[in-house]
Design an enzyme around this catalytic site. Structure first.
Site, mmCIF file in Angstrom:
data_model
loop_
_atom_site.group_PDB
_atom_site.id
_atom_site.type_symbol
_atom_site.label_atom_id
_atom_site.label_comp_id
_atom_site.label_asym_id
_atom_site.label_seq_id
_atom_site.Cartn_x
_atom_site.Cartn_y
_atom_site.Cartn_z
ATOM 1 N N LYS A 73 31.920 -4.599 -2.964
ATOM 2 C CA LYS A 73 30.758 -5.871 -2.380
ATOM 3 C C LYS A 73 31.369 -7.115 -2.075
ATOM 4 C CE LYS A 73 29.199 -5.253 -7.316
ATOM 5 N NZ LYS A 73 27.356 -4.656 -6.636
ATOM 6 N N ARG A 86 26.420 4.395 -13.427
ATOM 7 C CA ARG A 86 25.668 5.505 -13.995
ATOM 8 C C ARG A 86 26.893 6.982 -14.063
ATOM 9 N NH1 ARG A 86 22.569 5.607 -8.253
ATOM 10 N NH2 ARG A 86 22.569 3.737 -8.807
HETATM 11 N N1 BES Z 1 26.662 -3.685 -11.535
HETATM 12 C C1 BES Z 1 25.493 -3.402 -10.186
HETATM 13 C C2 BES Z 1 24.459 -4.060 -10.369
HETATM 14 C C3 BES Z 1 23.811 -5.184 -10.773
HETATM 15 C C4 BES Z 1 23.226 -5.488 -9.011
HETATM 16 C C5 BES Z 1 23.316 -5.938 -11.353
HETATM 17 C C6 BES Z 1 22.873 -6.949 -8.842
HETATM 18 C C7 BES Z 1 22.926 -6.517 -11.671
HETATM 19 C C8 BES Z 1 22.800 -7.619 -9.884
HETATM 20 C C9 BES Z 1 25.645 -1.715 -10.237
HETATM 21 O O1 BES Z 1 27.441 -1.313 -10.779
HETATM 22 C C10 BES Z 1 25.976 -1.519 -8.194
HETATM 23 O O2 BES Z 1 26.706 -1.972 -7.778
HETATM 24 N N2 BES Z 1 25.168 -1.216 -8.521
HETATM 25 C C11 BES Z 1 24.723 -0.650 -6.640
HETATM 26 C C12 BES Z 1 24.056 1.066 -6.672
HETATM 27 C C13 BES Z 1 24.210 1.931 -5.269
HETATM 28 C C14 BES Z 1 25.239 1.220 -4.544
HETATM 29 C C15 BES Z 1 23.307 2.760 -5.252
HETATM 30 C C16 BES Z 1 23.213 -1.501 -6.682
HETATM 31 O O3 BES Z 1 22.480 -1.633 -7.238
HETATM 32 O O4 BES Z 1 23.426 -1.810 -5.729
HETATM 33 MN MN MN Z 2 28.172 -1.882 -8.733
#
Ligand code: BES
Ligand code: MN
Ligand code: ZN
Length: 507
Positions: free
Chosen positions: A274, A348
């Site tokens: 990230k 997931r």
């Molecule tokens: N934990 C994150 C989702 C999240 C984002 C929660 C912002 C709270 C605030 C999750 O694991 C994630 O990174 N999801 C990705 C999925 C994508 C790579 C398909 C996302 O939402 O960008």
């Molecule tokens: Mn994530």
């Protein structure tokens, strides 16, 4: 904080501060009217001068030197015809936050007349709101001035049924404490809330509330075939834990509700790292798991006639020499193979195995909750949790109860198109489906691990923690979805406290 019931007339109560409700645009009534008379019209003055209108959570503070109550906090409840019982939690929370910053230790909160038709529900919301209003995040600060000082809250129930009030007070206390427990687990940074520590907290909670608990280590998870869960954990130096909490309130029944919570104690994104901006918020990525652990603790104490299992796959998502790489293919408990396109879509992957395990235990209904997708925040902001299902009746029953708790859920569709988007060229599934409808492609992925079991998925990415505070709630972790889960479990058990749409009606 101690919450108790008394039946004294508000104007006679000896306390640090007396809290009375007013409705906007209405004549003074009930406790506010009685206290106004004792103060020679001081509350009426506050309203007629325009100092406050009586909007929900609006306050006016009146010193009452020669009264047994030393101060009065007038708190708005909004328009009388829009009143809903959950607003009592905000009413009480507002009072505790306001007075707890002013060195007051003992307060008495009067119930409005409107609330007394369901005294259990009213007392429960006041107790829950008072306790959650006292939550503060001073765990790492020595500054006593920042701490909420309210220690004792007396709910003034007047002539409402004493037993009903007591039952509500007990239930609301358990729920409020569960909400704050979930918030403490969530707000604690990842160095102090590793999968091991989270599992220890769950173990303590289980002991306190008479639940059975098992914590699977990596070897046990491998024996169970949880290859998808373990693929997320393999980049971390912290050992993963798979938490299983069991409550058996109806031993003769084959019905089993599974509550499944995402327990990523820190989400760096893994190799699909990230960006640094706001990455510290990813300590909250175990909020769903914290919600399940806290809800299980409350359920163990409330003892509804139902069987519930709480499952929390807990791990960090880290980059490292052993971490999963984009393109790697992993196998879940149900034998399905998954091509990991993006290691940041890890929630997931851990939920897949937890949902399979719920089926292995014989779950007849499942609810999972997870800070799963940023797309849920894009779709609904911080105003509601995205809700997805494979069973329309199930979700309607849940939504009806959840709505009356004050937490917000908004259903989104689960079309077959989203399932198509998750097909891989080389494995059974891939873990991302492109930018479009990210919350729903994630849901479609989860659905492949649910089989035919009725299931609800709650994406709490936008609601588990907030940047801003409210009069009744500190910023940071919110405790969502503890209120909805516990209230729904009570309904399913045939002993509802919170009724659909706030009314005393069949669900
Ligand atoms: N934990 C994150 C989702 C999240 C984002 C929660 C912002 C709270 C605030 C999750 O694991 C994630 O990174 N999801 C990705 C999925 C994508 C790579 C398909 C996302 O939402 O960008
Ligand atoms: Mn994530
Ligand atoms: Zn995540």
């Amino acid at each position: 904080m101690q919450v108790r019931i008394a039946h004294d007339a508000p104007a006679t109560v000896r306390t640090g501060a007396l809290v009375v409700p007013v409705f906007s645009g209405a004549e003074l009534s009930g406790p506010a009217k009685a206290v106004d008379a004792a103060l020679n019209g001081a509350i009426a003055d506050v309203l007629s001068s325009g100092e406050m209108k009586g909007k929900l959570a609006e306050v006016a503070y009146v010193h009452a030197k020669d009264q047994p109550f030393h101060r009065v906090l007038v708190v708005g409840l909004g328009e009388a015809d829009k009143f809903e019982p959950y607003m009592l939690a905000r009413y009480a929370g507002t009072a505790v936050r306001y007075l707890g910053r002013r060195k007051i230790t003992e307060i008495a909160i009067a119930l409005p007349e409107q609330a007394k038709s369901d005294a259990t529900l009213a007392a429960s919301f006041v107790a829950e709101g008072a306790i959650s209003g006292s939550f503060d995040t001073t765990i790492y600060q020595d500054d006593a001035d920042k701490r909420n000082t309210v220690e004792t809250v007396t709910i003034l129930g007047g002539d409402a049924d004493a037993k009903a009030l007591e039952a509500g007070c007990t239930r609301g206390t358990i729920l409020g404490e569960a909400v704050n427990f979930a918030r403490r687990l969530a707000v604690t940074p990842a160095n102090d809330m590793t999968p091991t520590i989270l599992a220890d907290e769950a173990t303590k909670a289980a002991k306190e509330s008479g639940l059975e608990i098992e914590v699977f280590d990596e070897a046990r998870a491998r024996n169970e075939g949880m290859g998808s869960f373990l693929s997320v954990a393999q980049g971390s130096a912290q050992p993963p834990k798979f938490i299983v909490m069991r409550y058996t309130g109806d031993p003769g029944s084959k019905e089993l509700l599974a509550l499944v919570g995402k327990g990523i104690t820190f989400d760096t994104g893994g190799i699909s790292l990230k960006p640094p901006e706001r990455m510290e918020e990813m300590k909250y990525d175990m909020s769903g798991g914290a919600g399940v652990i806290a809800a299980m603790r409350a359920i163990g104490k409330l003892k509804p006639k139902i069987n519930v299992v709480g499952l929390v796959p807990a791990t960090e998502n880290m980059p490292g020499g052993k971490a999963t790489k984009p393109g790697d293919i992993v196998k879940a408990m149900n034998g399905k193979t998954i091509e990991v396109i993006n290691t940041d879509a890890e929630g997931r992957l851990i939920l897949a195995d937890a949902l399979c395990y719920a089926n292995k235990l014989g779950a007849t209904k499942m609810i999972d909750c997870a800070t799963l997708t940023g797309a849920a925040v894009i779709a609904l902001g911080h105003a509601a949790s995205a809700t997805v299902t494979n069973d329309e009746n199930f979700v309607q029953q849940f939504l009806n109860v959840a709505k009356s708790t004050g937490e917000r859920y908004w259903q989104m569709p689960l079309y077959d198109d989203y399932t198509t988007a998750m097909k891989s060229d080389i494995a059974d599934l891939k873990n991302t489906g492109g930018r479009a409808a990210g919350t729903l492609t994630a849901s479609a992925f989860l659905k492949s691990f649910v089989a035919e079991t009725p299931w609800i998925h709650l994406d709490i990415a936008g609601t588990a923690y907030l940047d801003n505070d409210f009069a009744w709630q500190a910023k940071g972790p919110t405790g969502t979805p503890v209120r909805a889960l516990v209230s729904y479990v009570e309904t399913l058990a045939g002993s509802p406290v919170v009724h659909a749409n706030g009314a005393k009606a069949a669900v």
